[in-house]
Scaffold this active site. Structure first.
Site, short mmCIF file in Angstrom:
data_model
loop_
_atom_site.label_atom_id
_atom_site.label_comp_id
_atom_site.label_asym_id
_atom_site.label_seq_id
_atom_site.Cartn_x
_atom_site.Cartn_y
_atom_site.Cartn_z
N GLU A 35 10.12 1.61 10.24
CA GLU A 35 11.14 2.60 9.84
C GLU A 35 10.47 3.96 9.96
OE1 GLU A 35 14.32 2.57 8.60
OE2 GLU A 35 14.54 0.44 8.94
N GLY A 67 3.54 4.85 13.33
CA GLY A 67 4.24 3.61 13.72
C GLY A 67 3.76 3.11 15.07
N LYS A 123 0.85 -1.20 0.00
CA LYS A 123 0.00 0.00 0.00
C LYS A 123 0.89 1.25 0.00
CE LYS A 123 -2.06 2.73 2.93
NZ LYS A 123 -1.97 3.97 2.12
P1 NAD Z 1 2.47 8.52 7.39
O1 NAD Z 1 2.81 7.78 8.63
O2 NAD Z 1 1.42 9.56 7.46
O3 NAD Z 1 2.00 7.51 6.24
C1 NAD Z 1 2.80 6.43 5.82
C2 NAD Z 1 1.90 5.35 5.24
O4 NAD Z 1 1.11 4.81 6.28
C3 NAD Z 1 0.95 5.84 4.17
O5 NAD Z 1 0.83 4.84 3.17
C4 NAD Z 1 -0.37 5.98 4.94
O6 NAD Z 1 -1.50 5.87 4.12
C5 NAD Z 1 -0.25 4.81 5.91
N1 NAD Z 1 -1.04 4.97 7.15
C6 NAD Z 1 -1.40 6.10 7.79
N2 NAD Z 1 -2.12 5.82 8.90
C7 NAD Z 1 -2.21 4.46 8.96
C8 NAD Z 1 -2.84 3.56 9.85
N3 NAD Z 1 -3.52 3.97 10.93
N4 NAD Z 1 -2.74 2.22 9.60
C9 NAD Z 1 -2.06 1.78 8.54
N5 NAD Z 1 -1.46 2.60 7.64
C10 NAD Z 1 -1.53 3.92 7.86
O7 NAD Z 1 3.84 9.13 6.84
P2 NAD Z 1 4.06 10.11 5.61
O8 NAD Z 1 3.61 11.47 5.98
O9 NAD Z 1 3.50 9.48 4.38
O10 NAD Z 1 5.65 10.07 5.48
C11 NAD Z 1 6.52 10.90 6.18
C12 NAD Z 1 7.08 10.21 7.40
O11 NAD Z 1 7.74 9.01 7.03
C13 NAD Z 1 8.13 11.03 8.12
O12 NAD Z 1 7.94 10.92 9.50
C14 NAD Z 1 9.45 10.36 7.73
O13 NAD Z 1 10.51 10.55 8.63
C15 NAD Z 1 9.02 8.93 7.67
N6 NAD Z 1 9.98 8.16 6.88
C16 NAD Z 1 10.80 7.25 7.51
C17 NAD Z 1 11.76 6.56 6.78
C18 NAD Z 1 12.73 5.58 7.41
O14 NAD Z 1 13.40 4.87 6.67
N7 NAD Z 1 12.85 5.53 8.70
C19 NAD Z 1 11.84 6.77 5.40
C20 NAD Z 1 10.99 7.72 4.81
C21 NAD Z 1 10.05 8.40 5.56
#
Ligand code: NAD
Length: 461
Positions: free
Chosen positions: A230, A213, A154
């Site tokens: 991550e 997370g 997803k």
């Molecule tokens: P996000 O957590 O909002 O979304 C990430 C994914 O999770 C999306 O596909 C979203 O639809 C899904 N999601 C959201 N809520 C969910 C839930 N309750 N259950 C299941 N899935 C859900 O993050 P974002 O805004 O898309 O990305 C930015 C964040 O990602 C930043 O915090 C960044 O640091 C982090 N990030 C971490 C890494 C790493 O390797 N550690 C890499 C890239 C980005």
């Protein structure tokens, strides 16, 4: 249908079907059936061939896929091209490892043989964010498949286009059994949550925000499934006075990830500079930041792109206002709207100096082109500041004293520390989070073992 708009100019880029909850359930069911009906988990040769063909298909797509990544995500074309190549490299690396999913065996007693077999976990949900849609997908996907799992992918609703195209490449490769790789699009709170809670999902590999997370870990607890997380970061980039000055300045600007408007998880968004060179360093850095060409990622010569959407723009500008009360604004701090920039979500590269350790802009992951500079007196103070946030994803040390570099690298609490460079990632080199930046590792051998269960078969002789 979900409409994806270019964050650099508002144009319609892609339409993707929005999946329903039933689609998510069907995807899980298809993955489970594929695992049960095929010998994928026991057929490393087939997995290696499938992944090799996929790496080739991805490499061959660079000229049309990289522009799509830029149009839906905003980053400059050169960054998108590098992302496609990094994705292909990761798949190639794990294609090689698919034939090497070794366990161990040993005699436990004169009449007892232990066979320790690495088996696939089963059905793995892979949920990824928008900032590096393709490389953050291939990073867990390639080892999950190499280890013999079935997956449901997803992407973020902000950037499903390149992923949808990539999934079609998989579909065209006959060595991938039907149902082994599934793809759904939709909101995290519904479709994403279903992929976490579903009892037939054995593992969730999630990349995204730390707060999401935490939610995922709680949801996964009901069925006690394996999770790999991550998450976010606020990585310290520590520059000592004895470092190569020019390299360190260039490195600090690169670390701040202005090229993707700071929307990089490992960004060195905190710059720690030794007091004796601090003023000169900040001055040079600011001059370079001011020279960055901000614009649409497909435009020739552009070095820094837009924020992903209006929500992120507002969030970052709010942080800038907070920062103005907490620290000294050196440059930037405003939206760019001149000419063509008016149609996109652009913010000038922003530098704050003399940022107190407890300031919000020193503690929170802003995910914008905002660099927080902090001065330090000595190694001890540098370590204290470096470790002062809840995050522990990455960090770097710049010095020509190798002993100091190793001492610092050992003391910085993060999954990755660079010395005299920043941001270099390799498929064979593990990365991941300490503290609230994550659980588990990706890339490398550890990144493969994450997607396996270890079975002990004990034989009485
Ligand atoms: P996000 O957590 O909002 O979304 C990430 C994914 O999770 C999306 O596909 C979203 O639809 C899904 N999601 C959201 N809520 C969910 C839930 N309750 N259950 C299941 N899935 C859900 O993050 P974002 O805004 O898309 O990305 C930015 C964040 O990602 C930043 O915090 C960044 O640091 C982090 N990030 C971490 C890494 C790493 O390797 N550690 C890499 C890239 C980005």
């Amino acid at each position: 249908m979900l409409e994806v708009r270019d964050p650099g100019n508002g144009e319609l880029v892609y339409r993707a079907p929005n999946s329903t909850l039933d689609d998510a359930r069907d995807a899980v069911s298809a993955a489970k059936t594929a695992m049960e009906a095929t010998d994928w988990g026991d057929n490393p040769g087939q997995r290696a061939t499938a992944l090799s063909k996929l790496a080739h298909a991805l490499r061959s797509s660079i000229d049309w896929l990289a522009p799509l990544l830029t149009r839906e995500g905003g980053k400059p074309l050169s960054v998108s091209r590098a992302e496609v190549l990094r994705g292909a490299e990761a798949i190639e690396y794990y294609a090689g490892l698919a034939r090497n999913v070794y366990g161990r065996s040993t005699m436990l007693a004169p009449d007892s043989l232990a066979i320790l077999l690495r088996e696939p976990v089963g059905v793995v949900s892979i949920i990824v964010p928008w900032n590096m849609a393709l490389s953050l997908l291939t990073r867990p996907l390639a080892p999950a498949l190499a280890a013999g799992n079935a997956v449901v992918i997803k992407p973020s609703s902000a950037t499903p286009g390149a992923t949808a195209e990539f999934v079609q490449m998989i579909d065209a490769i006959p060595e991938f059994p039907k149902g082994m790789v599934n793809f759904v699009v939709g909101p995290g709170s519904t479709v994403g949550a279903e992929l976490v809670k579903h009892p037939d999902v054995d593992m969730v590999s999630f990349t995204g925000d730390t707060s999401t997370g935490k939610e995922i870990m709680k949801m996964a607890a009901d069925t006690l499934k394996k999770v790999g997380l991550e998450l976010g970061g606020k990585s310290p980039n520590v520059v000592f006075a004895d470092a190569d000055f020019d390299r360190a300045v260039r490195g600090a600007l690169n670390a701040a990830s202005m090229f993707h408007a700071g929307q990089v998880c490992i960004a060195g968004s905190r710059l720690l500079v030794e007091e004796t060179v601090h003023d000169r360093f900040v001055q040079r850095l600011t001059e370079m930041a001011n020279r960055l060409r901000v614009g649409h990622g497909l435009k020739e010569g552009v070095q820094a792109g837009p924020l992903i959407n209006e929500g992120q723009l507002t969030r970052v500008l709010d942080y800038v206002e907070v920062g103005k009360r907490e620290a000294e604004l050196v440059t930037g701090g405003h939206r760019l709207t001149e000419g063509e920039l008016e149609k996109g979500y652009f913010i000038a590269p922003t530098v704050f100096d003399r940022v107190p350790v407890t300031a919000k802009i020193a503690q929170d992951e802003i995910f914008g082109p905002v660099l927080a500079v902090q001065a330090f007196k000595d190694e001890d103070e540098a370590v204290e500041i470096a470790n002062s946030t809840v995050y522990g994803l990455a960090g770097a040390v710049w010095t020509n004293d190798i002993s100091k570099a190793i001492r610092m690298a050992k003391k910085i609490k993060s999954g990755m520390v660079w010395v005299n460079t920043f941001g270099k990632l390799y498929p064979a080199g593990e990365m991941g989070g300490y503290k609230q930046s994550g659980v588990g590792r990706q890339y490398g051998l550890e990144g493969l073992w994450e997607f396996t269960e270890l079975k002990h078969i004990n034989v009485q002789l």
